[in-house]
Write an enzyme that holds these catalytic residues in place. Sequence first.
Site, PDB file in Angstrom:
ATOM      1  N   ASP A 169       0.839  -1.188   0.000  1.00  0.00           N
ATOM      2  CA  ASP A 169       0.000   0.000   0.000  1.00  0.00           C
ATOM      3  C   ASP A 169       0.884   1.251   0.000  1.00  0.00           C
ATOM      4  OD1 ASP A 169      -2.436   1.549   2.241  1.00  0.00           O
ATOM      5  OD2 ASP A 169      -2.315   1.540   0.057  1.00  0.00           O
ATOM      6  N   ASN A 170       0.334   2.389  -0.412  1.00  0.00           N
ATOM      7  CA  ASN A 170       0.973   3.712  -0.245  1.00  0.00           C
ATOM      8  C   ASN A 170       2.281   3.895  -1.002  1.00  0.00           C
ATOM      9  OD1 ASN A 170       0.004   2.896   2.962  1.00  0.00           O
ATOM     10  ND2 ASN A 170      -1.026   4.521   1.834  1.00  0.00           N
ATOM     11  N   GLU A 199      -6.741   6.697   0.593  1.00  0.00           N
ATOM     12  CA  GLU A 199      -8.035   6.353   1.188  1.00  0.00           C
ATOM     13  C   GLU A 199      -8.866   7.598   1.508  1.00  0.00           C
ATOM     14  OE1 GLU A 199      -5.143   5.030   2.098  1.00  0.00           O
ATOM     15  OE2 GLU A 199      -4.666   5.403   4.168  1.00  0.00           O
TER      16      GLU A 199
END
Length: 214
Positions: A169-170, A199
């Site tokens: 993620d990210n 998000e």
Amino acid sequence: YGSTRPERILAEVKRKATRGDARSVVDTIDQYCRHQEWAMNVGDEKGTILDSIVCEVKPRAMLELGTYCGYSAVRIASLLPPNSRLITMEFNPVFAAIARQVIAWAGVEDKVVLIEGPSGDWIPKMKKEFGLTSFDLVFLDHWKDCYLPDTKLMEECGLLRTGSILVADNVICPGAPDYLEYVRGSPRYESKYFRSHLEYTTVEDGIEKSVFLG
Ligand SMILES: O=c1[nH]cnc2c(O)cc(-c3ccc(F)cc3)cc12
Ligand SMILES: [Mg+2]
């Protein structure tokens, strides 16, 4: 003294989500963090990408680095085949205490093992502690500066096999440039970027899926 954000998220889950219903826990957290207060769950948009990879891989043994409030642990566990196990690792004891309760409320505690402590300490102990040979799927969602060292450590500890998949993620926001350079540049990985958004925002972010080639 005030409550913490994770405590407020847990309170919302207990108030609004149906006990034993993982999807209602996921939806409750998404609603709260989109409309009341932002929090660093992988969220609904990137969560859908993660779901598709979990369903494609059908992992018997999965590792999550970075539990936070347990949102993605619940999301993942609700998709795991029987006799599969998600091991999720959280460094922060306050987050871990909340995550245990969110996981229990969702009714997925028999598929999830939550371990507390630094990933760097735990990764070398995983095989022995859990009778593991390797992980089929690893979700990296802890601290961007740990993505690369922990990946190298998992390689060194023999926790990745030919075909093991890393999902990070990210990789854009906050960003993990050294990790991206490594998995995209190494002949030992086949890497693919799934463009999305941070998000609950319109800021660009994305998920990197990398297959370990052995
Ligand atoms: O630290 C993080 N760990 C895991 N996931 C994260 C995540 O999805 C988002 C962020 C984040 C992104 C933008 C910002 F302004 C502040 C925090 C941090 C983490
Ligand atoms: Mg994240």
